[in-house]
Design an enzyme around this catalytic site. Sequence first.
Site, PDB file in Angstrom:
ATOM      1  N   CYS A 128       0.810  -1.218   0.000  1.00 61.97           N
ATOM      2  CA  CYS A 128       0.000   0.000   0.000  1.00 61.97           C
ATOM      3  C   CYS A 128       0.842   1.266   0.000  1.00 61.97           C
ATOM      4  O   CYS A 128       0.325   2.364  -0.127  1.00 61.97           O
ATOM      5  CB  CYS A 128      -0.968  -0.009   1.170  1.00 61.97           C
ATOM      6  SG  CYS A 128      -2.156  -1.348   1.016  1.00 61.97           S
TER       7      CYS A 128
ATOM      8  N   CYS B 140     -14.499  -0.752   7.194  1.00 59.63           N
ATOM      9  CA  CYS B 140     -13.608  -1.110   6.085  1.00 59.63           C
ATOM     10  C   CYS B 140     -13.656  -0.028   5.006  1.00 59.63           C
ATOM     11  O   CYS B 140     -14.706   0.536   4.730  1.00 59.63           O
ATOM     12  CB  CYS B 140     -14.034  -2.438   5.464  1.00 59.63           C
ATOM     13  SG  CYS B 140     -14.199  -3.759   6.667  1.00 59.63           S
TER      14      CYS B 140
ATOM     15  N   LYS C  78     -11.169   5.374   3.490  1.00 60.50           N
ATOM     16  CA  LYS C  78     -12.516   4.954   3.850  1.00 60.50           C
ATOM     17  C   LYS C  78     -13.536   5.375   2.787  1.00 60.50           C
ATOM     18  O   LYS C  78     -14.302   4.551   2.310  1.00 60.50           O
ATOM     19  CB  LYS C  78     -12.892   5.558   5.213  1.00 60.50           C
ATOM     20  CG  LYS C  78     -14.328   5.327   5.644  1.00 60.50           C
ATOM     21  CD  LYS C  78     -14.520   3.874   6.044  1.00 60.50           C
ATOM     22  CE  LYS C  78     -15.970   3.454   6.079  1.00 60.50           C
ATOM     23  NZ  LYS C  78     -16.543   3.199   4.755  1.00 60.50           N
TER      24      LYS C  78
ATOM     25  N   HIS D 255      -9.724   3.373  -2.073  1.00 61.54           N
ATOM     26  CA  HIS D 255      -8.372   2.842  -1.927  1.00 61.54           C
ATOM     27  C   HIS D 255      -7.936   1.997  -3.123  1.00 61.54           C
ATOM     28  O   HIS D 255      -7.855   0.776  -3.038  1.00 61.54           O
ATOM     29  CB  HIS D 255      -8.280   2.036  -0.622  1.00 61.54           C
ATOM     30  CG  HIS D 255      -6.908   1.532  -0.309  1.00 61.54           C
ATOM     31  ND1 HIS D 255      -5.753   2.144  -0.766  1.00 61.54           N
ATOM     32  CD2 HIS D 255      -6.491   0.466   0.417  1.00 61.54           C
ATOM     33  CE1 HIS D 255      -4.706   1.461  -0.314  1.00 61.54           C
ATOM     34  NE2 HIS D 255      -5.127   0.448   0.388  1.00 61.54           N
TER      35      HIS D 255
END
Lengths: 485, 400
Positions: free
Chosen positions: B88, B214, B342, B346
Amino acid sequence: MVGIRSYGTYIPRYRLIRKKIFNAMGWLNPATVALSRGEKAIAGSDEDSLTMAVSAGINCMEEIKEGDLEGVYFGSTTMPFKERQNAGLIAAALGMNENVRSADFSGSLRSGTSALISAFEAVASGGVNNMLACVSDCRLGKMGSPQEMNFGDAAAAFLVGDQDVIAEYKGAFSITEDFGDHIRGMNSKFDRQWEDRWIRDLGYEKLIPKAVEGLLKKYQMQINDFSKVIYSCHYIPERKKLNAKLGMDPGKVQDIMLDKVGDMGSAQSLMMLAAALEEAKAGDKIMVVSFGSGCDALYFEVTDKINQLKKKKGVSWHLANGIELDKYAKYLAWRYIIPIDKGLRSEEDLTTRWSSMARSNKAIMGFFGSRCVKCGTPQFPPQRICVNPSCGAIDEMEPYRFSDKEAKIASFTGDNLAASMNPPQIYGNILFKGGGKVMMDFTDCDVASLSVGMPVSFSFRIKYFDERRDITRYFWKAVPVMEEK
Amino acid sequence: MATGIKDKVAILGMGCARFGERWEVSAQDLMIEAFVDCIKDAGIEKKEIGAAWLGVYFDEVNVGKSAIPLAETLKLPFIPATRVENKCATATEAFRGACYAVASGAYDICLALGVEKLKDTGYGGLPAGVADGQLEVLVGPNRTAPGGFAQLATPYEAKYGVPMEKLKKAMAHVSWKSHQNGSKNPRAHLRSTPTIEQILNAPMIAYPLGLFDCCGVSDGAAAAIITTPEIAKSLKKNQDIIYVKALQVACSSGEEAMYTDWDGASVLSTTRAAVKAYEEAGIKNPREEISMMEVHDCFSITELVTMEDLQMSSRGGAVEDILNGFYDLDGTVPCQSDGGLKCFGHPIGASGIRMLYEVYNQLLGRWPKDRQVKDPKFGLTHNLGGIPNRNVVSIAILGK
């Protein structure tokens, strides 16, 4: 004196209430109502005959160090591999050395007793000092069949040796007959059987007495000389008939556990032997008769060493510590009887790379990590450079086994996103007493009962079934220690 | 003696695609969307770019390996282009490559572009596959990203004695705040505004993380053009120049995964990288000096723990700070002013540059009033790739 030094058993955690099978499948075969009494033990989604055999093996390993074992025989008709020795996988999982004997015994429900007899004879011959004989079965009947009702999963293991023998092996009498009561061909997943009446009248009723009488004659004994008689036969009315025919006191005939575990296949008579040994006294004579393509009849005499055998989780413990499987459909899914939709995520190909697997065989099968000789830090997977930041020693490692260490939960989750045969997939970090930390799958538990700090033990389980290549992959899982019944 | 990156490079321009479930566009389209935005902001021509870095994580479901897809898509004329991947932290690594290339004096102007097309798998969550090597496939747990990060929650509960109910409330506030911020942002993926109750009562994904704990799984791309302070000043006369103040990366050493001296209620790599980043930027008291943050809130618990690892909240103090609104848009140190992972989304290989894009624009005061942070001085970005016990962390600090 050659005989049994120790014994171990394993009955999987889940019990399927037979009425649930009947409620779902009785429409197809109403006659199975007669068989729908009690419950049967079933292997979990991550268990098979091999993992159960390893669990039973561990259960009788307190009496010997894994490095001292000289061989392992495995008896089963439901081994995961046709080619790739199953006993060899058990040896690796139990952490045995490479210079050991190993063999698979299969093809009949006598495979367990045949493995055990061979173990006695190997030790008696002086070729080896000890041998582990494991027996396990996990047979399948088609949905709605009598076999589906009857079959249950279980495993037993016996440490055979010539010292500290708790039950002396006095001898055996065998019959080999191509009696095809149940037949599974090379490619059959499910059991087939001929008519019950034929199996009963020409199978059990002829062969069991023949084996018993043969053994009695060979060793000049009377049936009443035996304090316990064990024989396979899941037809309850037939057992009464056989008891009467052979003049056996029903009180001395070992219970077959049909209502609690089921017809255990190759493991049947030897699970009964393990249960009998749990209650046996020095001097007891025990007869064990297995049935399948003939019979093996074995004769034991219990010694006073039985009083020194450490108490273990035996048949009675396992019988008391099962939990009810909530859904019949789970059983069907876990045994790949019906296809289930685990989602597209499950379809990503995690191919099995054999050479990679072989390179890490001791880590994967035996849960061996390494321990730094310089600073004493255990680490998994095995490292060459010590992970302790204040050490960092290079190539000063010794093998270190994690599977038998005390450990506790450091973190956990129940993952509903992971593709799993038994969601949620539960896993977390495990802290080992004496050092070491591993993030791994948990099994035989539910999320609600977990907490940080809870003790765990370790169980050899199926890690992943590579369906495309028919290869079962194994590793160890943490089993949270629940309150015992 | 190394002196760090502080003030050695400037950002000439930045661009960002609209993040979301972009079923209608390809990864190449997303690259172009971010690049066109970026080069317009920089005010240069394509031929002035000396070298380029492409950040992509999942090459299998994306553009494939190498930087050729970047060069071919943008028609970059035979310049050095390099693909980087560091979980990431991928986009921030692409940015770091471009920054270091300029700082070294090898190039005047460099491009960093991150892109990820995640929504071509056919299922929710990140694509599954062999991400951590063959041995991990054989012995590692059958885990997903939420399950990996959920591992922070149970040790946090145990270590600080925070009842799970209260921890869940703080986690819910983290997500609530990001939804509030994301709803104001036209480029964000998720723009709904669920209530705390809806967040708390959402279906469980990986205990104790529910659906709203998530982040979004999104398609997206973001780009940055880096140059020397001199060139920036000459091209952007009478304008504020945004400088890179710190760029740090820390990779797990195996300690967290295999050694017992780590409690699991924090992330060591973040802790270590933060110390170095503050030193590089000359920041003494981050809680006082950092004006705003874009952190790796892949899951609500990650953001909560990150507040402590970045020394913004005291150890065990993040729950109270969060519940007190310290990190809300109108709080002391706004966190995720653009909606964060969020709600902005992502797309892994783009996220780091997307965060820098937000900080850059906030520092320049370019946003509408309702989401503009008041007079920011330093902005911090943070990426955390992997899982809490085995990861790579990148931290960047930008300032005027």
